[in-house]
Write a protein that holds these residues in place. Structure first.
Motif, PDB file in Angstrom:
ATOM      1  N   GLU A   1      -3.993  14.692  -3.522  1.00 43.37           N
ATOM      2  CA  GLU A   1      -2.757  15.033  -2.813  1.00 43.37           C
ATOM      3  C   GLU A   1      -3.011  15.099  -1.306  1.00 43.37           C
ATOM      4  OE1 GLU A   1       0.609  18.566  -2.699  1.00 43.37           O
ATOM      5  OE2 GLU A   1      -0.917  18.601  -4.256  1.00 43.37           O
ATOM      6  N   TRP A   2      -4.138  15.657  -0.911  1.00 38.94           N
ATOM      7  CA  TRP A   2      -4.520  15.694   0.504  1.00 38.94           C
ATOM      8  C   TRP A   2      -4.640  14.284   1.059  1.00 38.94           C
ATOM      9  CZ3 TRP A   2      -5.569  18.814   4.632  1.00 38.94           C
ATOM     10  CH2 TRP A   2      -5.501  20.182   4.409  1.00 38.94           C
ATOM     11  N   ILE A   3      -5.338  13.428   0.343  1.00 45.71           N
ATOM     12  CA  ILE A   3      -5.561  12.056   0.809  1.00 45.71           C
ATOM     13  C   ILE A   3      -4.238  11.319   0.987  1.00 45.71           C
ATOM     14  CG2 ILE A   3      -6.523   9.811   0.138  1.00 45.71           C
ATOM     15  CD1 ILE A   3      -8.850  11.435  -1.165  1.00 45.71           C
ATOM     16  N   VAL A   4      -3.359  11.434   0.005  1.00 45.05           N
ATOM     17  CA  VAL A   4      -2.061  10.757   0.074  1.00 45.05           C
ATOM     18  C   VAL A   4      -1.221  11.319   1.220  1.00 45.05           C
ATOM     19  CG1 VAL A   4       0.115  10.413  -1.157  1.00 45.05           C
ATOM     20  CG2 VAL A   4      -2.049  10.072  -2.344  1.00 45.05           C
ATOM     21  N   THR A   5      -1.234  12.628   1.387  1.00 39.64           N
ATOM     22  CA  THR A   5      -0.448  13.243   2.458  1.00 39.64           C
ATOM     23  C   THR A   5      -0.977  12.849   3.832  1.00 39.64           C
ATOM     24  OG1 THR A   5       0.112  15.102   1.025  1.00 39.64           O
ATOM     25  CG2 THR A   5       0.420  15.425   3.385  1.00 39.64           C
ATOM     26  N   VAL A   6      -2.282  12.785   3.980  1.00 38.86           N
ATOM     27  CA  VAL A   6      -2.857  12.335   5.254  1.00 38.86           C
ATOM     28  C   VAL A   6      -2.452  10.884   5.524  1.00 38.86           C
ATOM     29  CG1 VAL A   6      -5.036  11.773   6.421  1.00 38.86           C
ATOM     30  CG2 VAL A   6      -4.751  13.995   5.317  1.00 38.86           C
ATOM     31  N   ALA A   7      -2.457  10.051   4.506  1.00 38.73           N
ATOM     32  CA  ALA A   7      -2.048   8.650   4.670  1.00 38.73           C
ATOM     33  C   ALA A   7      -0.577   8.572   5.099  1.00 38.73           C
ATOM     34  CB  ALA A   7      -2.274   7.867   3.382  1.00 38.73           C
ATOM     35  N   PHE A   8       0.296   9.365   4.459  1.00 36.11           N
ATOM     36  CA  PHE A   8       1.715   9.370   4.847  1.00 36.11           C
ATOM     37  C   PHE A   8       1.900   9.922   6.264  1.00 36.11           C
ATOM     38  CE2 PHE A   8       3.087   9.634   0.168  1.00 36.11           C
ATOM     39  CZ  PHE A   8       3.272   8.267   0.111  1.00 36.11           C
ATOM     40  N   THR A   9       1.081  10.894   6.640  1.00 37.30           N
ATOM     41  CA  THR A   9       1.157  11.454   7.994  1.00 37.30           C
ATOM     42  C   THR A   9       0.751  10.407   9.028  1.00 37.30           C
ATOM     43  OG1 THR A   9       0.642  13.653   7.115  1.00 37.30           O
ATOM     44  CG2 THR A   9       0.346  13.320   9.487  1.00 37.30           C
TER      45      THR A   9
ATOM     46  N   SER B   1       1.550   9.414  -5.512  1.00 41.66           N
ATOM     47  CA  SER B   1       2.059  10.740  -5.183  1.00 41.66           C
ATOM     48  C   SER B   1       2.958  11.286  -6.292  1.00 41.66           C
ATOM     49  CB  SER B   1       2.819  10.683  -3.861  1.00 41.66           C
ATOM     50  OG  SER B   1       3.326  11.936  -3.519  1.00 41.66           O
ATOM     51  N   VAL B   2       3.848  10.450  -6.782  1.00 41.55           N
ATOM     52  CA  VAL B   2       4.729  10.871  -7.887  1.00 41.55           C
ATOM     53  C   VAL B   2       3.900  11.178  -9.131  1.00 41.55           C
ATOM     54  CG1 VAL B   2       6.548  10.094  -9.464  1.00 41.55           C
ATOM     55  CG2 VAL B   2       6.759   9.674  -7.015  1.00 41.55           C
ATOM     56  N   GLY B   3       2.920  10.344  -9.416  1.00 39.80           N
ATOM     57  CA  GLY B   3       2.045  10.578 -10.560  1.00 39.80           C
ATOM     58  C   GLY B   3       1.278  11.881 -10.433  1.00 39.80           C
ATOM     59  N   LEU B   4       0.814  12.190  -9.225  1.00 34.49           N
ATOM     60  CA  LEU B   4       0.091  13.450  -9.015  1.00 34.49           C
ATOM     61  C   LEU B   4       0.986  14.655  -9.259  1.00 34.49           C
ATOM     62  CD1 LEU B   4      -1.962  12.551  -5.818  1.00 34.49           C
ATOM     63  CD2 LEU B   4      -2.872  12.986  -8.107  1.00 34.49           C
ATOM     64  N   VAL B   5       2.212  14.578  -8.779  1.00 31.29           N
ATOM     65  CA  VAL B   5       3.158  15.682  -9.005  1.00 31.29           C
ATOM     66  C   VAL B   5       3.414  15.846 -10.501  1.00 31.29           C
ATOM     67  CG1 VAL B   5       5.552  16.432  -8.657  1.00 31.29           C
ATOM     68  CG2 VAL B   5       4.230  15.516  -6.742  1.00 31.29           C
TER      69      VAL B   5
ATOM     70  N   ILE C   1       0.839  -1.201   0.000  1.00 33.40           N
ATOM     71  CA  ILE C   1       0.000   0.000   0.000  1.00 33.40           C
ATOM     72  C   ILE C   1       0.873   1.250   0.000  1.00 33.40           C
ATOM     73  CG2 ILE C   1      -1.632   1.339   1.391  1.00 33.40           C
ATOM     74  CD1 ILE C   1      -2.893  -1.378   2.211  1.00 33.40           C
ATOM     75  N   LEU C   2       1.945   1.248   0.802  1.00 32.11           N
ATOM     76  CA  LEU C   2       2.856   2.399   0.816  1.00 32.11           C
ATOM     77  C   LEU C   2       3.520   2.621  -0.544  1.00 32.11           C
ATOM     78  CD1 LEU C   2       4.772   2.438   4.211  1.00 32.11           C
ATOM     79  CD2 LEU C   2       3.146   4.084   3.338  1.00 32.11           C
ATOM     80  N   LEU C   3       3.963   1.546  -1.170  1.00 27.41           N
ATOM     81  CA  LEU C   3       4.573   1.684  -2.502  1.00 27.41           C
ATOM     82  C   LEU C   3       3.563   2.223  -3.506  1.00 27.41           C
ATOM     83  CD1 LEU C   3       6.714  -1.570  -2.642  1.00 27.41           C
ATOM     84  CD2 LEU C   3       7.540   0.788  -2.554  1.00 27.41           C
TER      85      LEU C   3
END
Length: 122
Positions: free
Chosen positions: A74-82, A50-54, A42-44
């Motif tokens: 981007e918000w969803i991915v960042t919250v998951a990483f947080t 995230s890279v695709g969004l950028v 899931i992290l990978l």
């Protein structure tokens, strides 16, 4: 003040908390367990998203048309990483050692730009 109002929020004993921390540790840090492997996959996947969004945000035509959805993702991915970062800090025995370790700093640097952008908009 709230005593007895929320019975499902009972205070964990130290033993229960240690068991929870060990379970989280096994999932987050151990890649040789089924849940640990799933967590890593899931992290990978989130890293690739995230890279695709950028990349998509850097294309003016795509960003202009789909900016709202890109920002939401981007918000969803960042919250998951947080959440992942906070779980790592929570479950280790020496929190400061993890925070200042190589991987702890990498984890922090991966989410820090997003939060700095909230406080210091360009």
């Amino acid at each position: 003040m709230f005593k007895g109002r929320f019975p499902y929020f009972k205070r964990m004993t130290k033993d229960e908390e240690n068991k929870l921390k060990q379970k989280i540790f096994d999932v987050v840090f151990e890649a040789n367990t089924p849940y640990g492997k799933l967590f890593d996959i899931i992290l990978l996947f989130l890293i690739m998203v995230s890279v695709g969004l950028v990349m998509l945000e850097s294309v003016p035509a795509i960003n202009a048309r789909h900016h709202s959805i890109l920002v939401l993702l981007e918000w969803i991915v960042t919250v998951a990483f947080t959440i992942e970062y906070l779980l790592r800090i929570y479950c280790v025995k020496n929190r400061w050692r993890y925070i200042f370790s190589f991987y702890g700093i990498i984890d922090l640097l991966s989410i820090l730009p997003f939060y700095l952008g909230l406080f210091f908009p360009a």
